[in-house]
Scaffold this motif. Structure first.
Motif, PDB file in Angstrom:
ATOM      1  N   ARG A   1     -17.869 -16.758   3.193  1.00 27.59           N
ATOM      2  CA  ARG A   1     -16.417 -16.511   3.425  1.00 27.59           C
ATOM      3  C   ARG A   1     -16.097 -15.292   3.213  1.00 27.59           C
ATOM      4  NH1 ARG A   1     -13.272 -21.855   0.807  1.00 27.59           N
ATOM      5  NH2 ARG A   1     -14.195 -23.287   2.166  1.00 27.59           N
ATOM      6  N   ARG A   2     -16.896 -14.110   3.655  1.00 25.08           N
ATOM      7  CA  ARG A   2     -16.519 -12.742   3.559  1.00 25.08           C
ATOM      8  C   ARG A   2     -15.130 -12.359   4.569  1.00 25.08           C
ATOM      9  NH1 ARG A   2     -20.736  -8.830   3.122  1.00 25.08           N
ATOM     10  NH2 ARG A   2     -19.430  -7.332   4.246  1.00 25.08           N
ATOM     11  N   LYS A   3     -14.927 -12.998   5.226  1.00 24.79           N
ATOM     12  CA  LYS A   3     -13.792 -12.779   6.528  1.00 24.79           C
ATOM     13  C   LYS A   3     -12.469 -13.316   5.538  1.00 24.79           C
ATOM     14  CE  LYS A   3     -11.518 -13.501  10.829  1.00 24.79           C
ATOM     15  NZ  LYS A   3     -11.987 -14.187  12.235  1.00 24.79           N
ATOM     16  N   VAL A   4     -12.411 -14.750   4.680  1.00 25.24           N
ATOM     17  CA  VAL A   4     -11.558 -15.022   4.086  1.00 25.24           C
ATOM     18  C   VAL A   4     -11.182 -13.993   2.935  1.00 25.24           C
ATOM     19  CG1 VAL A   4     -10.670 -17.094   2.646  1.00 25.24           C
ATOM     20  CG2 VAL A   4     -12.149 -17.629   4.785  1.00 25.24           C
ATOM     21  N   VAL A   5     -12.068 -13.741   2.158  1.00 23.29           N
ATOM     22  CA  VAL A   5     -11.953 -12.883   0.990  1.00 23.29           C
ATOM     23  C   VAL A   5     -11.253 -11.551   1.542  1.00 23.29           C
ATOM     24  CG1 VAL A   5     -12.930 -11.832  -0.977  1.00 23.29           C
ATOM     25  CG2 VAL A   5     -13.861 -13.903  -0.432  1.00 23.29           C
ATOM     26  N   ARG A   6     -11.945 -10.843   2.366  1.00 26.96           N
ATOM     27  CA  ARG A   6     -11.151  -9.548   2.832  1.00 26.96           C
ATOM     28  C   ARG A   6      -9.811  -9.839   3.449  1.00 26.96           C
ATOM     29  NH1 ARG A   6     -14.110  -5.262   5.117  1.00 26.96           N
ATOM     30  NH2 ARG A   6     -15.740  -5.646   3.639  1.00 26.96           N
ATOM     31  N   THR A   7      -9.729 -10.654   4.290  1.00 25.88           N
ATOM     32  CA  THR A   7      -8.323 -10.944   4.812  1.00 25.88           C
ATOM     33  C   THR A   7      -7.189 -11.228   3.523  1.00 25.88           C
ATOM     34  OG1 THR A   7      -8.974 -12.017   6.938  1.00 25.88           O
ATOM     35  CG2 THR A   7      -6.685 -12.291   6.115  1.00 25.88           C
ATOM     36  N   ASN A   8      -7.607 -12.090   2.565  1.00 25.41           N
ATOM     37  CA  ASN A   8      -6.879 -12.318   1.474  1.00 25.41           C
ATOM     38  C   ASN A   8      -6.441 -11.179   0.594  1.00 25.41           C
ATOM     39  OD1 ASN A   8      -6.452 -14.913   1.893  1.00 25.41           O
ATOM     40  ND2 ASN A   8      -8.047 -15.635   0.439  1.00 25.41           N
ATOM     41  N   LEU A   9      -7.630 -10.219   0.369  1.00 27.02           N
ATOM     42  CA  LEU A   9      -7.167  -9.090  -0.377  1.00 27.02           C
ATOM     43  C   LEU A   9      -6.344  -8.007   0.305  1.00 27.02           C
ATOM     44  CD1 LEU A   9     -11.144  -8.651  -1.963  1.00 27.02           C
ATOM     45  CD2 LEU A   9      -8.995  -8.880  -3.272  1.00 27.02           C
ATOM     46  N   CYS A  10      -6.633  -7.868   1.415  1.00 26.97           N
ATOM     47  CA  CYS A  10      -5.967  -6.854   2.310  1.00 26.97           C
ATOM     48  C   CYS A  10      -4.392  -7.192   2.298  1.00 26.97           C
ATOM     49  CB  CYS A  10      -6.565  -6.791   3.568  1.00 26.97           C
ATOM     50  SG  CYS A  10      -8.094  -5.639   3.769  1.00 26.97           S
ATOM     51  N   ASN A  11      -4.142  -8.480   2.824  1.00 28.22           N
ATOM     52  CA  ASN A  11      -2.874  -9.018   2.656  1.00 28.22           C
ATOM     53  C   ASN A  11      -2.216  -9.032   1.223  1.00 28.22           C
ATOM     54  OD1 ASN A  11      -3.111  -9.621   5.253  1.00 28.22           O
ATOM     55  ND2 ASN A  11      -3.282 -11.516   5.147  1.00 28.22           N
ATOM     56  N   SER A  12      -2.985  -9.265   0.171  1.00 27.92           N
ATOM     57  CA  SER A  12      -2.423  -9.140  -0.976  1.00 27.92           C
ATOM     58  C   SER A  12      -2.104  -7.892  -1.833  1.00 27.92           C
ATOM     59  CB  SER A  12      -3.238 -10.087  -2.010  1.00 27.92           C
ATOM     60  OG  SER A  12      -3.348 -11.243  -1.486  1.00 27.92           O
ATOM     61  N   PHE A  13      -2.956  -6.779  -1.255  1.00 32.79           N
ATOM     62  CA  PHE A  13      -2.787  -5.396  -1.678  1.00 32.79           C
ATOM     63  C   PHE A  13      -2.750  -4.396  -0.499  1.00 32.79           C
ATOM     64  CE2 PHE A  13      -5.342  -7.980  -5.014  1.00 32.79           C
ATOM     65  CZ  PHE A  13      -4.291  -7.684  -6.060  1.00 32.79           C
ATOM     66  N   PRO A  14      -1.590  -4.380   0.459  1.00 29.96           N
ATOM     67  CA  PRO A  14      -1.576  -3.547   1.377  1.00 29.96           C
ATOM     68  C   PRO A  14      -1.468  -1.944   1.044  1.00 29.96           C
ATOM     69  CG  PRO A  14       0.438  -4.683   0.766  1.00 29.96           C
ATOM     70  CD  PRO A  14      -0.564  -5.484   0.252  1.00 29.96           C
ATOM     71  N   GLU A  15      -1.421  -1.845  -0.200  1.00 26.51           N
ATOM     72  CA  GLU A  15      -1.378  -0.389  -0.811  1.00 26.51           C
ATOM     73  C   GLU A  15      -2.558   0.084  -1.050  1.00 26.51           C
ATOM     74  OE1 GLU A  15      -1.628  -2.711  -4.415  1.00 26.51           O
ATOM     75  OE2 GLU A  15      -0.424  -3.066  -2.346  1.00 26.51           O
TER      76      GLU A  15
ATOM     77  N   PHE B   1       4.404 -14.587  -2.992  1.00 29.56           N
ATOM     78  CA  PHE B   1       3.144 -14.493  -4.053  1.00 29.56           C
ATOM     79  C   PHE B   1       2.322 -13.396  -3.274  1.00 29.56           C
ATOM     80  CE2 PHE B   1      -1.079 -16.707  -5.464  1.00 29.56           C
ATOM     81  CZ  PHE B   1      -0.638 -15.961  -6.890  1.00 29.56           C
ATOM     82  N   LEU B   2       1.810 -12.636  -4.208  1.00 29.08           N
ATOM     83  CA  LEU B   2       0.904 -11.560  -3.762  1.00 29.08           C
ATOM     84  C   LEU B   2       1.272 -11.167  -2.383  1.00 29.08           C
ATOM     85  CD1 LEU B   2      -2.521 -13.079  -5.269  1.00 29.08           C
ATOM     86  CD2 LEU B   2      -1.222 -10.899  -6.056  1.00 29.08           C
ATOM     87  N   ASN B   3       2.480 -10.718  -2.319  1.00 30.38           N
ATOM     88  CA  ASN B   3       2.863 -10.252  -0.872  1.00 30.38           C
ATOM     89  C   ASN B   3       3.026 -11.116   0.276  1.00 30.38           C
ATOM     90  OD1 ASN B   3       3.823  -7.250  -1.601  1.00 30.38           O
ATOM     91  ND2 ASN B   3       1.516  -7.088  -2.360  1.00 30.38           N
ATOM     92  N   GLN B   4       2.817 -12.378   0.138  1.00 29.05           N
ATOM     93  CA  GLN B   4       2.764 -13.475   1.115  1.00 29.05           C
ATOM     94  C   GLN B   4       3.770 -14.583   0.736  1.00 29.05           C
ATOM     95  OE1 GLN B   4      -1.539 -13.601   2.577  1.00 29.05           O
ATOM     96  NE2 GLN B   4      -1.537 -12.471   0.459  1.00 29.05           N
ATOM     97  N   ASP B   5       4.215 -15.156   1.821  1.00 25.83           N
ATOM     98  CA  ASP B   5       5.072 -16.231   1.991  1.00 25.83           C
ATOM     99  C   ASP B   5       3.943 -17.355   1.356  1.00 25.83           C
ATOM    100  OD1 ASP B   5       7.599 -15.332   2.475  1.00 25.83           O
ATOM    101  OD2 ASP B   5       7.259 -15.113   4.655  1.00 25.83           O
TER     102      ASP B   5
ATOM    103  N   PHE C   1      -1.146 -11.667 -13.707  1.00 23.89           N
ATOM    104  CA  PHE C   1      -2.615 -11.468 -14.167  1.00 23.89           C
ATOM    105  C   PHE C   1      -3.616 -11.241 -13.108  1.00 23.89           C
ATOM    106  CE2 PHE C   1      -1.138 -15.448 -16.932  1.00 23.89           C
ATOM    107  CZ  PHE C   1      -0.371 -14.847 -18.034  1.00 23.89           C
ATOM    108  N   ILE C   2      -3.287 -11.729 -12.079  1.00 22.72           N
ATOM    109  CA  ILE C   2      -4.234 -11.214 -10.775  1.00 22.72           C
ATOM    110  C   ILE C   2      -4.021  -9.732 -10.463  1.00 22.72           C
ATOM    111  CG2 ILE C   2      -4.660 -11.832  -8.547  1.00 22.72           C
ATOM    112  CD1 ILE C   2      -3.524 -14.599  -8.781  1.00 22.72           C
ATOM    113  N   GLN C   3      -2.723  -9.086 -10.483  1.00 26.94           N
ATOM    114  CA  GLN C   3      -2.575  -7.853 -10.078  1.00 26.94           C
ATOM    115  C   GLN C   3      -3.452  -6.785 -11.211  1.00 26.94           C
ATOM    116  OE1 GLN C   3       1.777  -7.919  -9.770  1.00 26.94           O
ATOM    117  NE2 GLN C   3       1.619  -8.216  -7.569  1.00 26.94           N
ATOM    118  N   GLU C   4      -3.186  -7.432 -12.419  1.00 29.34           N
ATOM    119  CA  GLU C   4      -3.946  -6.643 -13.533  1.00 29.34           C
ATOM    120  C   GLU C   4      -5.788  -6.360 -13.299  1.00 29.34           C
ATOM    121  OE1 GLU C   4      -4.589  -7.004 -18.409  1.00 29.34           O
ATOM    122  OE2 GLU C   4      -3.079  -8.149 -17.313  1.00 29.34           O
ATOM    123  N   GLU C   5      -6.021  -7.508 -13.032  1.00 29.66           N
ATOM    124  CA  GLU C   5      -7.587  -7.530 -12.810  1.00 29.66           C
ATOM    125  C   GLU C   5      -7.825  -8.549 -11.664  1.00 29.66           C
ATOM    126  OE1 GLU C   5     -10.116  -6.635 -16.671  1.00 29.66           O
ATOM    127  OE2 GLU C   5      -8.700  -8.451 -16.948  1.00 29.66           O
TER     128      GLU C   5
END
Length: 289
Positions: free
Chosen positions: A39-53, A203-207, A268-272
């Motif tokens: 699930r590398r694609k799922v993880v990468r997409t989720n992380l990029c969308n959640s932390f665009p900065e 939630f985490l920059n996403q609807d 909590f998620i944003q912290e770690e």
């Protein structure tokens, strides 16, 4: 036949000491991340969308930490089967049990909202820290009966009372009618099915659609709600902290309680971030404007 083989295999490896199991986890990490690309694609997409900065380098660093944690989770779950009470109490420490206890002292049960964060399976050891109230662990039954039996044995190892999600309301109503206290563990980041896309939030920059089951039950019976934060101190060691959310949910407008516990999980998620379940397809539903 495969289910019986898996049952026997898990039963056997759960006897192994942690130092050996973590060597297995290290190998699993290499396989999952570098070979299978689980699930590398799922993880990468989720992380990029959640932390665009964040830069791609930062995203990849979180990604690798996440897969190492994911590899640890499976062996920690199976190890529950034959861990001693002393071992789990040392490795999963509940820090401020006086918060739920204050509600128990008032004769009130409690709803604890947690996410797929840290090692949520070890939350089932809460009963070792509280003898005056049952810990109700909500779960989704597995279709395969052998695997379902195995998971129930593991999850109830330290006294948790397992409650199938479809039986939640009935069981809570029974506890209340019998004047029995409980702390019920609700997972607050489950993905609703297509028929339950009734509440959306950012939630985490996403609807993101959020299930309202926790709020509905809490408001119906005016059950106090706490948020559960499980922090990973080091490999194989966790601390659980309770955070007060609302003492009287029935007084809140609809949707407010859901926003409150969702915002806490988000912080909590944003912290770690590496300790959340990023391989979960949390955003498979898109909001229709």
């Amino acid at each position: 036949m495969f289910s019986y083989i898996l049952y026997g295999f898990v039963w056997l490896i759960s006897f192994l000491p942690f130092r050996v199991l973590y060597l297995v986890a290290d190998l699993n990490y290499l396989l999952l991340y570098y070979v299978i690309h689980y699930r590398r694609k799922v993880v990468r997409t989720n992380l990029c969308n959640s932390f665009p900065e964040k830069s791609l380098r930062e995203i990849k660093a979180i990604e690798r930490k996440y897969y190492k944690h994911l590899a640890d989770l499976s062996i920690e779950l199976y190890k529950l089967w034959h861990m001693s009470e002393g071992s789990i109490r040392k490795r999963c420490v509940f820090k401020n049990t006086e918060l739920p206890q204050s509600y128990f002292d008032e004769g009130k049960s409690v709803i604890g909202v947690l996410g797929h964060y840290g090692n949520w399976e070890w939350m089932s050891s809460y009963s070792l820290w509280e003898t005056g109230a049952d810990f109700l662990a909500l779960y989704k039954p597995i279709r395969d009966k052998v695997t379902d039996r195995m998971m129930k044995q593991i999850r109830s190892r330290f006294g948790a009372v397992l409650v199938a999600k479809d039986d939640t309301l009935r069981v809570i109503a029974r506890y209340r009618s019998e004047n029995r206290l409980f702390l019920a563990g609700f997972i607050g980041d489950q993905t609703p099915n297509g028929r339950n896309l009734n509440f959306w939030t950012r939630f985490l920059n996403q609807d993101t659609p959020v299930l309202l089951g926790t709020e509905r039950i809490a408001r119906k019976y005016n059950i106090p709600v706490v948020s559960v934060h499980m922090r990973k101190v080091k490999r194989g060691y966790y601390e659980v902290e309770f955070v007060d959310v609302c003492a009287n949910p029935s007084e809140l407008p609809q949707g407010k309680l859901t926003e409150m516990h969702t915002r806490l999980l988000e912080s909590f998620i944003q912290e770690e971030p590496e300790f959340w379940l990023w391989s979960h397809k949390r955003w498979k539903h898109k909001k229709k404007f």
